[in-house]
Design an enzyme around this catalytic site. Sequence first.
Site, PDB file in Angstrom:
ATOM      1  N   GLY A   1       0.818  -1.201   0.000  1.00 47.47           N
ATOM      2  CA  GLY A   1       0.000   0.000   0.000  1.00 47.47           C
ATOM      3  C   GLY A   1       0.851   1.250   0.000  1.00 47.47           C
ATOM      4  O   GLY A   1       0.541   2.234   0.666  1.00 47.47           O
TER       5      GLY A   1
ATOM      6  N   SER B   1       1.538   3.524  -2.309  1.00 46.58           N
ATOM      7  CA  SER B   1       1.341   4.534  -3.347  1.00 46.58           C
ATOM      8  C   SER B   1       0.751   5.838  -2.839  1.00 46.58           C
ATOM      9  O   SER B   1       0.727   6.828  -3.564  1.00 46.58           O
ATOM     10  CB  SER B   1       0.444   3.975  -4.465  1.00 46.58           C
ATOM     11  OG  SER B   1      -0.862   3.714  -3.975  1.00 46.58           O
ATOM     12  N   ARG B   2       0.256   5.856  -1.598  1.00 43.88           N
ATOM     13  CA  ARG B   2      -0.376   7.076  -1.097  1.00 43.88           C
ATOM     14  C   ARG B   2      -0.331   7.125   0.426  1.00 43.88           C
ATOM     15  O   ARG B   2      -0.041   6.126   1.081  1.00 43.88           O
ATOM     16  CB  ARG B   2      -1.836   7.144  -1.568  1.00 43.88           C
ATOM     17  CG  ARG B   2      -2.709   6.024  -1.031  1.00 43.88           C
ATOM     18  CD  ARG B   2      -4.122   6.112  -1.568  1.00 43.88           C
ATOM     19  NE  ARG B   2      -4.173   5.825  -2.990  1.00 43.88           N
ATOM     20  CZ  ARG B   2      -5.225   6.076  -3.772  1.00 43.88           C
ATOM     21  NH1 ARG B   2      -6.289   6.653  -3.258  1.00 43.88           N
ATOM     22  NH2 ARG B   2      -5.191   5.761  -5.048  1.00 43.88           N
TER      23      ARG B   2
ATOM     24  N   VAL C   1      -2.799  -8.003  -1.897  1.00 44.46           N
ATOM     25  CA  VAL C   1      -2.180  -8.744  -0.791  1.00 44.46           C
ATOM     26  C   VAL C   1      -3.146  -9.721  -0.135  1.00 44.46           C
ATOM     27  O   VAL C   1      -2.706 -10.644   0.568  1.00 44.46           O
ATOM     28  CB  VAL C   1      -1.606  -7.790   0.276  1.00 44.46           C
ATOM     29  CG1 VAL C   1      -0.459  -6.967  -0.292  1.00 44.46           C
ATOM     30  CG2 VAL C   1      -2.689  -6.906   0.881  1.00 44.46           C
TER      31      VAL C   1
ATOM     32  N   ASN D   1       1.458  -2.112   5.334  1.00 46.76           N
ATOM     33  CA  ASN D   1       0.680  -0.888   5.438  1.00 46.76           C
ATOM     34  C   ASN D   1      -0.650  -0.957   4.690  1.00 46.76           C
ATOM     35  O   ASN D   1      -1.562  -0.185   4.991  1.00 46.76           O
ATOM     36  CB  ASN D   1       1.509   0.288   4.897  1.00 46.76           C
ATOM     37  CG  ASN D   1       0.694   1.538   4.732  1.00 46.76           C
ATOM     38  OD1 ASN D   1       0.359   2.217   5.701  1.00 46.76           O
ATOM     39  ND2 ASN D   1       0.336   1.861   3.491  1.00 46.76           N
TER      40      ASN D   1
ATOM     41  N   SER E   1      -3.626   0.520  14.412  1.00 45.42           N
ATOM     42  CA  SER E   1      -4.334   1.791  14.521  1.00 45.42           C
ATOM     43  C   SER E   1      -4.726   2.025  15.969  1.00 45.42           C
ATOM     44  O   SER E   1      -4.896   1.075  16.745  1.00 45.42           O
ATOM     45  CB  SER E   1      -5.596   1.786  13.649  1.00 45.42           C
ATOM     46  OG  SER E   1      -6.416   2.912  13.922  1.00 45.42           O
TER      47      SER E   1
ATOM     48  N   TYR F   1     -12.972  -2.499  10.709  1.00 46.10           N
ATOM     49  CA  TYR F   1     -11.630  -1.935  10.682  1.00 46.10           C
ATOM     50  C   TYR F   1     -10.934  -2.102  12.033  1.00 46.10           C
ATOM     51  O   TYR F   1      -9.761  -2.506  12.099  1.00 46.10           O
ATOM     52  CB  TYR F   1     -11.714  -0.453  10.308  1.00 46.10           C
ATOM     53  CG  TYR F   1     -10.383   0.230  10.117  1.00 46.10           C
ATOM     54  CD1 TYR F   1      -9.624   0.013   8.968  1.00 46.10           C
ATOM     55  CD2 TYR F   1      -9.884   1.108  11.075  1.00 46.10           C
ATOM     56  CE1 TYR F   1      -8.392   0.643   8.781  1.00 46.10           C
ATOM     57  CE2 TYR F   1      -8.661   1.742  10.895  1.00 46.10           C
ATOM     58  CZ  TYR F   1      -7.925   1.502   9.750  1.00 46.10           C
ATOM     59  OH  TYR F   1      -6.705   2.129   9.574  1.00 46.10           O
TER      60      TYR F   1
ATOM     61  N   ALA G   1     -11.546  -4.348  14.319  1.00 49.22           N
ATOM     62  CA  ALA G   1     -11.248  -5.770  14.516  1.00 49.22           C
ATOM     63  C   ALA G   1     -10.003  -6.179  13.730  1.00 49.22           C
ATOM     64  O   ALA G   1      -9.147  -6.911  14.231  1.00 49.22           O
ATOM     65  CB  ALA G   1     -12.444  -6.623  14.102  1.00 49.22           C
TER      66      ALA G   1
ATOM     67  N   LYS H   1      -7.494  -4.284  12.798  1.00 48.52           N
ATOM     68  CA  LYS H   1      -6.299  -3.663  13.342  1.00 48.52           C
ATOM     69  C   LYS H   1      -5.947  -4.230  14.728  1.00 48.52           C
ATOM     70  O   LYS H   1      -4.772  -4.263  15.108  1.00 48.52           O
ATOM     71  CB  LYS H   1      -6.471  -2.144  13.401  1.00 48.52           C
ATOM     72  CG  LYS H   1      -6.554  -1.499  12.016  1.00 48.52           C
ATOM     73  CD  LYS H   1      -5.307  -1.788  11.190  1.00 48.52           C
ATOM     74  CE  LYS H   1      -5.306  -1.071   9.861  1.00 48.52           C
ATOM     75  NZ  LYS H   1      -4.067  -1.319   9.081  1.00 48.52           N
TER      76      LYS H   1
ATOM     77  N   ILE I   1      -4.372  10.839  11.534  1.00 45.10           N
ATOM     78  CA  ILE I   1      -3.320  11.321  10.646  1.00 45.10           C
ATOM     79  C   ILE I   1      -3.948  11.993   9.426  1.00 45.10           C
ATOM     80  O   ILE I   1      -4.918  11.487   8.862  1.00 45.10           O
ATOM     81  CB  ILE I   1      -2.415  10.162  10.180  1.00 45.10           C
ATOM     82  CG1 ILE I   1      -1.893   9.364  11.397  1.00 45.10           C
ATOM     83  CG2 ILE I   1      -1.263  10.691   9.337  1.00 45.10           C
ATOM     84  CD1 ILE I   1      -1.021  10.142  12.339  1.00 45.10           C
TER      85      ILE I   1
END
Length: 246
Positions: A11, A13-14, A63, A89, A141, A154, A156, A158, A187
Amino acid sequence: MSDKKTALVTGGSRGIGRAIALKLAAEGYRVVINCSGNTERAEQVKVEIEKNGGEAHVRAWDVSSYADTETAMKEIIKSFGSLDVLINNAGITRDGLLMQMKEADFDRVLDVNLKGAFNTIRFASRQMLKQRAGRIVNLSSVVALRGNAGQLNYSASKAGIIGLTKSAAKELASRGITVNAVAPGFIETEMTEVLSDEVKEESRKNIPLGRMGQAEDVAAAVAWLVSDSAAYITGQVLCVDGGMAM
């Protein structure tokens, strides 16, 4: 093939992934930037790294696919001779309240965020065990530690990353491989840009430092964990959150 160490950033690219890729390249790593689907943005990161005198390569695959990850990892190791650093990531969100969440949205988030990390560690560790050295950092996170309404899937995924990190750390430590997690807080990225000003302001109230973090803050923590300075640290979760998880 050179003596440069190779770092894979999924991940990359950004957002946070991009910042990590740029930071590791600046530290002298050959960086492999993973993305899924369109490679345009990953190629832009590659160009930026090369303009600054670094070396970068783009590899596109999902992935969450065990078979595709195995193929990609074998190709990366064959091409560069080693895999010294793995940064997990890659992640997505499919937010929704518990009673409204679709099964497909729950499954997809767990597949990418958690199973994706398992897949890459599964095949990276094989090479790192041969090398008797390696650094793995998984992006968790702050919501893994605090929970968050509307992000059950999300959160769960992380939280699962933390368990995955600690278990892998115990299994791989005897061969000189460290496995740690970084838990970012609020962030400033594209993911948070879409939030309303009201939501952003409410979030700031929960941050003791009183401001949102930058992707570079997370990248700095990751770079430290893969450095020689952190060689005696494994199985840990480093919060980069302005104090949110306290």
